[in-house]
Design a protein around this motif. Structure first.
Motif, PDB file in Angstrom:
ATOM      1  N   ASP A 139      40.927 -31.473  62.154  1.00 46.04           N
ATOM      2  CA  ASP A 139      41.911 -30.644  61.442  1.00 46.04           C
ATOM      3  C   ASP A 139      42.331 -29.457  62.298  1.00 46.04           C
ATOM      4  OD1 ASP A 139      41.889 -32.312  59.331  1.00 46.04           O
ATOM      5  OD2 ASP A 139      40.609 -31.094  58.047  1.00 46.04           O
ATOM      6  N   ALA A 143      46.022 -28.645  63.398  1.00 49.19           N
ATOM      7  CA  ALA A 143      46.686 -27.381  63.097  1.00 49.19           C
ATOM      8  C   ALA A 143      47.339 -26.809  64.345  1.00 49.19           C
ATOM      9  CB  ALA A 143      45.668 -26.388  62.536  1.00 49.19           C
ATOM     10  N   MET A 167      46.496 -22.591  57.953  1.00 48.58           N
ATOM     11  CA  MET A 167      45.905 -23.924  58.076  1.00 48.58           C
ATOM     12  C   MET A 167      46.580 -24.836  57.061  1.00 48.58           C
ATOM     13  SD  MET A 167      43.563 -24.628  60.235  1.00 48.58           S
ATOM     14  CE  MET A 167      42.620 -25.997  59.616  1.00 48.58           C
ATOM     15  N   PRO A 168      46.834 -26.080  57.408  1.00 48.59           N
ATOM     16  CA  PRO A 168      47.338 -27.022  56.407  1.00 48.59           C
ATOM     17  C   PRO A 168      46.290 -27.196  55.305  1.00 48.59           C
ATOM     18  CG  PRO A 168      47.276 -28.026  58.600  1.00 48.59           C
ATOM     19  CD  PRO A 168      46.638 -26.697  58.712  1.00 48.59           C
ATOM     20  N   ARG A 188      40.407 -22.851  54.147  1.00 44.23           N
ATOM     21  CA  ARG A 188      41.721 -23.027  54.757  1.00 44.23           C
ATOM     22  C   ARG A 188      42.735 -21.985  54.301  1.00 44.23           C
ATOM     23  NH1 ARG A 188      41.660 -28.701  56.513  1.00 44.23           N
ATOM     24  NH2 ARG A 188      39.579 -29.359  55.963  1.00 44.23           N
ATOM     25  N   LEU A 192      43.825 -20.291  61.561  1.00 43.47           N
ATOM     26  CA  LEU A 192      42.977 -21.276  62.236  1.00 43.47           C
ATOM     27  C   LEU A 192      41.662 -20.643  62.681  1.00 43.47           C
ATOM     28  CD1 LEU A 192      42.513 -24.047  63.642  1.00 43.47           C
ATOM     29  CD2 LEU A 192      43.643 -23.090  65.624  1.00 43.47           C
TER      30      LEU A 192
END
Lengths: 417, 200
Positions: A139, A143, A167-168, A188, A192
Motif C-alpha cells: 500500500d 500510495a 493515504m488511499p 490511513r 504516508l
C-alpha cells in the motif's frame, strides 16, 4: 541384494518449490544428491539487449521486472549508474526517500523470502503472517507511485515525486461494515509518513510473531540447521554477497562499507551469522528486518523535518514541472526533447552497486555519448548463488535441495534477466 | 582522486608495471587493461598479492565494441571483470580484448575464482567468447539448441526465429520471425554543447 543404481531426476521447471522456473537435473544415489545441474534461462527476456535499444530513462521500468520481489532496489542501482555517468547527485531529500524505500523493499523481500522458505519446507502458517505485513508495504508503494509492485518511482536524478500527504482508504462495500472500515482505515487518516510510522511501531511485534513460528520450531530447525554450510573463504570465492555471505560470518555490507544514498547518516547494525548454514542465514534475514525497521524510523523523522526538492533541477535530465511546461516555451522544448530523444549521457563506463536484499546488485553501464546505453550488464546477486547449487547440494538429501533454494532466496526474474 | 584510489593505482603500477596495457581512473573507478596472453597471470597476481587482495570476482561480462561511437578501430570482443577486495574495500575493473574477432578466445579464470564459471558461460552464450580451460562451457541463458549469440551488435533485437505450435506435427516448432524490427527513438550522439544557450 538388489543392485542400486544412480538415477537422474528432473526437478522443475514447473515445481512449487522452484520459486519460478528453475530446472534442476539431479543425479541421485538413493536419496542423496551426487550432482546438481541447474538449467536457467527459462525466464530470459533479454533485458540487457532491450536496454540497448531504449533511451536511458525508458529502461527504468525494466529494472522493476528483474527481481520482482525487490523492485525499487533494482531501480536504485540503475539510477545510481546513470547519475554517476552524468556526474550528478540526487537531492538530499530524494536520497532519504530512496533509503527509506530501499528498506521497505528489503522488508518486503525478506518477508517473501522467509515466508516462502517456510512454506517450501513444511511450515505453512508463516507465509500467511508475512503476507499480512507485505500488504501494508505494498500500500505504501501504491500510495507513492500508483503501482503495487512495478513502481518506476526512482528516476535518474532523484525520485518521480514527493511523498503524498494522504493515504488511499478502504471504501465501504457489502463485505466491509463501518466497524471493519474504521479499523482498516485507522492508520490511513494521515500522510504516508504517518502510515509508515504506525507500521514501524507494529512491525517489531510482528517479527516476534514470525520468530515464535520458526526460530525455536523443532521441525524448522531440523530442516535448516547444518544444511548447506558454507565457509567464509568459500563464500567469498563463490562470489556470495548479502545474507548468504553474512550468514557465513563475513561482516560485509555495502550500506556500511561503500555507503550510497543516505546510509552514512542513519544508524544501524549488520547482523552476522556464525555457522554459515540455512538457519543462520534465516536469523540474519530476521535481524535485518528489525534493522530495516530502525532505518525507516530514522528516515521518517528526517523527512518530516526537511522538505525540499526530490529531483535535480536540470531539465536535460529531469522533466520540468507541469505548470511551467504549460506556460513557458523553454520548458515545453525541454519537456519535448526529454521525452522524445531522452537524456544524453556522456561517454564513459561505470559500475554502480547497492546492497540489494539478496546481495550485491550491480549495474555496469557503458555509454558512447548517445541517448541510449551502449551496453548494460546487470549483476544480479542470485546468479552466483545459484551457480553454487551443485557445491552446496552435493551429499545432501533430495529434500534439502528445496531448503537450499529457499535459503538462496532465488527469484528468476533477476537470474535469467 | 581520493587517497584510496591513489594508493590502489600506485600499488597496481608497482606490482604489475609494464604488463598493464593501460590504467585509467575515471568517476572514482579504476580500470586496467591487459593483453590476452597476460590475462590469467595478472588475474592471479590481483587475487594473491597482499597489497591488492581481490578475493571476489563480482561480475564478468562480455562486451562487443564493434558499433561503439567514436572509438578507434580495434579488437571487437572484450571480457570485463569487476573485482572486489573485502580486505582493502576497493574495486577494480579488468578488461581484456580477445585477439581474434572471428574466433575470440580468452583464458578462463574459473580456477582462480569459482564464481567465474557461470559468468563465462554467460559471456560465451551471449557473445560467443570462448574461454579456454573452462570445464563446462555450455549455453546458459538461451534456449536449448539456440543458434547465434544474441548480444552481439549484429544480432537483431527481434532475433532470427520465433516459436509457434505446429498443428500438423503436433509439437512446438521454429519459424523465421514474422515481426518487423522497428526503432521508435533513433540512436543519436549529439555534440558536447548541444542544447546549451546559443548552441541551437
Amino acid at each position: 541384494m538388489a543392485e542400486i543404481r544412480n538415477y537422474t531426476l528432473n526437478f522443475g521447471p514447473q515445481h512449487p518449490a522452484a520459486h519460478g522456473v528453475l530446472r534442476l537435473v539431479l543425479e541421485l544415489d538413493g536419496e542423496v544428491v551426487e550432482r546438481a545441474d541447474p538449467h536457467i534461462g527459462l525466464l530470459h527476456r533479454g533485458t540487457e539487449k532491450l536496454a540497448e535499444t531504449r533511451t536511458w530513462a525508458q529502461s527504468v521500468p525494466y529494472m522493476d521486472r528483474l527481481d520482482y520481489c525487490s523492485m525499487m532496489c533494482n531501480e536504485h542501482a540503475y539510477c545510481l549508474a546513470v547519475e554517476k555517468l552524468l556526474g550528478i547527485e540526487a537531492p538530499e531529500r530524494a536520497r532519504y526517500i530512496r533509503t527509506m524505500f530501499d528498506e521497505i523493499t528489503r522488508i518486503l523481500n525478506h518477508l517473501m523470502g522467509i515466508g516462502s522458505h517456510g512454506l517450501d519446507i513444511g511450515a505453512m502458517t508463516i507465509i500467511l503472517y508475512t503476507f499480512r505485513e507485505r500488504e501494508d508495504l505494498m500500500d505504501a508503494y501504491e500510495a507513492v507511485c500508483g503501482a503495487r509492485m512495478h513502481a518506476a518511482y526512482y528516476r535518474p536524478g532523484g525520485v518521480y515525486r514527493d511523498l503524498p500527504d494522504t493515504m488511499p482508504k478502504y471504501q465501504p462495500s457489502r463485505f466491509k461494515n463501518e466497524k471493519t472500515l474504521g479499523r482498516l482505515n485507522a492508520a490511513r487518516e494521515g500522510s504516508l509518513l504517518d502510515f509508515l510510522e504506525d507500521f514501524t511501531e507494529r512491525f517489531p511485534k510482528c517479527c516476534d510473531e514470525y520468530e515464535t513460528l520458526l526460530t525455536e520450531n523443532r521441525i524448522w530447525k531440523q530442516r535448516t540447521v547444518g544444511i548447506g554450510v558454507v565457509s567464509p573463504e568459500r563464500a567469498l570465492a563463490l562470489g556470495f554477497t548479502g545474507p548468504m555471505l553474512r550468514g557465513s560470518g563475513v561482516a560485509w555490507d555495502l550500506r556500511k562499507k561503500q555507503p550510497y544514498a543516505a546510509y552514512d547518516k542513519v544508524d544501524f547494525d549488520i547482523p552476522v551469522g556464525k555457522n554459515g548454514d540455512c538457519y543462520d542465514r534465516y536469523l540474519c534475514r530476521m535481524a535485518e528486518m528489525r534493522e530495516s525497521n530502525r532505518i525507516i524510523r530514522q528516515c521518517i523523522a528526517w523527512l518530516r523535518e526537511n522538505p525540499g526538492p526530490v529531483i535535480v533541477d536540470d531539465h536535460k535530465v529531469a522533466p520540468p514541472r507541469r505548470e511551467k511546461m504549460k506556460a513557458h516555451m523553454e520548458e515545453l522544448i525541454h519537456h519535448f526533447k526529454l521525452f522524445s530523444e531522452g537524456i544524453h549521457v556522456p561517454e564513459g563506463e561505470v559500475y554502480a552497486a547497492i546492497e540489494h536484499p539478496k546481495g550485491e546488485f550491480g549495474v555496469y553501464a557503458i555509454s558512447d555519448g548517445a541517448n541510449k546505453p551502449y551496453r548494460i550488464k546487470l549483476r544480479s546477486p542470485g546468479f552466483p548463488h545459484l551457480a553454487a547449487m551443485d557445491e552446496l547440494a552435493r551429499g545432501h538429501m533430495i529434500a534439502d535441495v528445496v531448503a537450499l533454494i529457499g535459503t538462496m532466496d532465488l527469484v528468476f526474474g533477476d537470474i535469467d534477466r | 582522486m581520493s587517497a584510496k584510489l591513489e594508493r590502489l593505482s600506485q600499488s597496481l603500477r608497482k606490482i604489475l608495471g609494464e604488463r598493464m596495457k593501460s590504467l585509467a581512473v575515471d568517476r572514482g573507478e579504476v580500470t586496467i587493461e591487459t593483453v590476452a596472453s597476460d590475462y590469467f597471470e595478472i588475474a592471479r597476481i590481483l587475487r594473491d598479492h597482499a597489497d591488492l587482495c581481490f578475493e571476489q570476482l563480482i561480475d564478468l561480462s562480455g562486451v562487443d565494441y564493434s558499433a561503439c561511437h567514436g572509438r578507434q578501430p580495434g579488437k571487437r570482443f572484450a571480457s570485463v571483470a569487476h573485482l572486489l577486495s573485502i580486505t582493502h574495500n576497493w574495486r577494480l575493473r579488468l578488461r581484456v580484448f580477445a585477439g581474434n574477432d572471428d574466433f575470440p578466445v580468452l583464458d578462463s579464470v574459473c580456477e582462480l575464482w569459482p564464481s567465474a564459471n557461470w559468468y563465462e558461460r554467460e559471456a560465451f552464450d551471449l557473445y560467443g567468447i570462448l574461454y579456454s580451460g573452462h570445464t563446462d562451457l555450455r549455453r546458459i541463458l538461451t534456449d536449448y539448441g539456440f543458434v547465434g549469440h544474441p548480444l552481439r551488435k549484429d544480432f537483431p533485437v527481434s532475433g532470427h526465429v520465433e516459436m509457434c505450435y505446429d498443428e500438423e506435427a503436433g509439437r512446438v516448432a521454429y519459424q523465421p520471425v514474422t515481426i518487423e524490427p522497428r526503432e521508435n527513438t533513433p540512436r543519436i550522439v549529439r555534440e558536447a554543447s548541444y542544447g546549451d544557450a546559443g548552441h541551437g
